[in-house]
Scaffold this motif. Sequence first.
Motif, PDB file in Angstrom:
ATOM      1  N   PRO A  84       0.358  -1.854  -9.203  1.00  8.67           N
ATOM      2  CA  PRO A  84      -0.210  -2.477  -8.010  1.00  8.67           C
ATOM      3  C   PRO A  84      -0.403  -3.980  -8.146  1.00  8.67           C
ATOM      4  CG  PRO A  84      -1.378  -0.451  -8.513  1.00  8.67           C
ATOM      5  CD  PRO A  84      -0.443  -0.723  -9.664  1.00  8.67           C
ATOM      6  N   LYS A  85      -0.550  -4.480  -9.389  1.00  6.86           N
ATOM      7  CA  LYS A  85      -0.697  -5.926  -9.590  1.00  6.86           C
ATOM      8  C   LYS A  85       0.560  -6.662  -9.163  1.00  6.86           C
ATOM      9  CE  LYS A  85      -1.629  -5.668 -13.895  1.00  6.86           C
ATOM     10  NZ  LYS A  85      -1.871  -5.979 -15.303  1.00  6.86           N
ATOM     11  N   ILE A  86       1.718  -6.046  -9.338  1.00  2.00           N
ATOM     12  CA  ILE A  86       2.985  -6.707  -9.026  1.00  2.00           C
ATOM     13  C   ILE A  86       3.472  -6.355  -7.622  1.00  2.00           C
ATOM     14  CG2 ILE A  86       5.423  -6.859  -9.688  1.00  2.00           C
ATOM     15  CD1 ILE A  86       4.470  -6.546 -12.586  1.00  2.00           C
ATOM     16  N   CYS A  87       3.465  -5.077  -7.287  1.00  2.00           N
ATOM     17  CA  CYS A  87       4.023  -4.614  -6.010  1.00  2.00           C
ATOM     18  C   CYS A  87       2.985  -4.477  -4.912  1.00  2.00           C
ATOM     19  CB  CYS A  87       4.718  -3.267  -6.198  1.00  2.00           C
ATOM     20  SG  CYS A  87       6.125  -3.362  -7.282  1.00  2.00           S
ATOM     21  N   GLY A  88       1.719  -4.523  -5.264  1.00  2.00           N
ATOM     22  CA  GLY A  88       0.687  -4.280  -4.276  1.00  2.00           C
ATOM     23  C   GLY A  88       0.439  -2.785  -4.141  1.00  2.00           C
ATOM     24  N   SER A  89      -0.467  -2.423  -3.320  1.00  2.00           N
ATOM     25  CA  SER A  89      -0.822  -1.031  -3.124  1.00  2.00           C
ATOM     26  C   SER A  89       0.245  -0.315  -2.304  1.00  2.00           C
ATOM     27  CB  SER A  89      -2.161  -0.936  -2.392  1.00  2.00           C
ATOM     28  OG  SER A  89      -2.451   0.404  -2.070  1.00  2.00           O
ATOM     29  N   PRO A  90       0.523   0.945  -2.630  1.00  2.00           N
ATOM     30  CA  PRO A  90       1.485   1.691  -1.812  1.00  2.00           C
ATOM     31  C   PRO A  90       0.904   2.083  -0.460  1.00  2.00           C
ATOM     32  CG  PRO A  90       0.607   3.090  -3.530  1.00  2.00           C
ATOM     33  CD  PRO A  90       0.074   1.708  -3.772  1.00  2.00           C
ATOM     34  N   GLU A  91      -0.406   1.954  -0.325  1.00  2.00           N
ATOM     35  CA  GLU A  91      -1.060   2.317   0.925  1.00  2.00           C
ATOM     36  C   GLU A  91      -0.987   1.148   1.906  1.00  2.00           C
ATOM     37  OE1 GLU A  91      -5.548   3.482   2.128  1.00  2.00           O
ATOM     38  OE2 GLU A  91      -4.648   4.622   0.493  1.00  2.00           O
ATOM     39  N   PRO A  92      -0.652   1.411   3.165  1.00  2.00           N
ATOM     40  CA  PRO A  92      -0.574   0.318   4.143  1.00  2.00           C
ATOM     41  C   PRO A  92      -1.955  -0.269   4.431  1.00  2.00           C
ATOM     42  CG  PRO A  92      -0.257   2.438   5.213  1.00  2.00           C
ATOM     43  CD  PRO A  92      -0.331   2.700   3.750  1.00  2.00           C
ATOM     44  N   PRO A  93      -2.019  -1.519   4.882  1.00  2.00           N
ATOM     45  CA  PRO A  93      -3.308  -2.114   5.222  1.00  2.00           C
ATOM     46  C   PRO A  93      -4.045  -1.249   6.241  1.00  2.00           C
ATOM     47  CG  PRO A  93      -1.573  -3.761   5.299  1.00  2.00           C
ATOM     48  CD  PRO A  93      -0.912  -2.424   5.106  1.00  2.00           C
ATOM     49  N   GLY A  94      -5.289  -0.984   5.974  1.00  2.44           N
ATOM     50  CA  GLY A  94      -6.071  -0.135   6.866  1.00  2.44           C
ATOM     51  C   GLY A  94      -5.952   1.334   6.550  1.00  2.44           C
ATOM     52  N   GLY A  95      -5.121   1.676   5.576  1.00  6.49           N
ATOM     53  CA  GLY A  95      -4.959   3.070   5.173  1.00  6.49           C
ATOM     54  C   GLY A  95      -3.985   3.815   6.055  1.00  6.49           C
ATOM     55  N   TYR A  96      -3.649   5.012   5.626  1.00  4.57           N
ATOM     56  CA  TYR A  96      -2.686   5.829   6.369  1.00  4.57           C
ATOM     57  C   TYR A  96      -3.242   6.306   7.699  1.00  4.57           C
ATOM     58  CZ  TYR A  96       0.336   5.890   2.320  1.00  4.57           C
ATOM     59  OH  TYR A  96       1.153   5.515   1.299  1.00  4.57           O
ATOM     60  N   SER A  97      -4.553   6.459   7.783  1.00  7.43           N
ATOM     61  CA  SER A  97      -5.140   6.917   9.035  1.00  7.43           C
ATOM     62  C   SER A  97      -4.931   5.888  10.156  1.00  7.43           C
ATOM     63  CB  SER A  97      -6.628   7.212   8.863  1.00  7.43           C
ATOM     64  OG  SER A  97      -7.311   6.048   8.437  1.00  7.43           O
ATOM     65  N   ALA A  98      -4.815   4.609   9.794  1.00  7.62           N
ATOM     66  CA  ALA A  98      -4.576   3.569  10.803  1.00  7.62           C
ATOM     67  C   ALA A  98      -3.205   3.720  11.445  1.00  7.62           C
ATOM     68  CB  ALA A  98      -4.712   2.191  10.176  1.00  7.62           C
ATOM     69  N   LEU A  99      -2.264   4.325  10.737  1.00 13.16           N
ATOM     70  CA  LEU A  99      -0.929   4.525  11.293  1.00 13.16           C
ATOM     71  C   LEU A  99      -0.912   5.562  12.411  1.00 13.16           C
ATOM     72  CD1 LEU A  99       1.201   4.614   8.011  1.00 13.16           C
ATOM     73  CD2 LEU A  99       1.021   2.740   9.649  1.00 13.16           C
TER      74      LEU A  99
END
Length: 55
Positions: free
Chosen positions: A38-53
Amino acid sequence: MPLLELSDQARRSDGYAAFVCDRLTKELQNPLTEPSSPKICGSPEPPGGYSALYA
């Protein structure tokens, strides 16, 4: 060079399970896990979490 040693150990293994259990040392694991950290690629979760999708 870790990548050359990693590929050499993979070729010498009888299969995936043998490679992971017998030949994948701590020193060889780092080049595999670091690029996807996650330090290099960032979190696999989208901003706001999956529930925001699905809101």
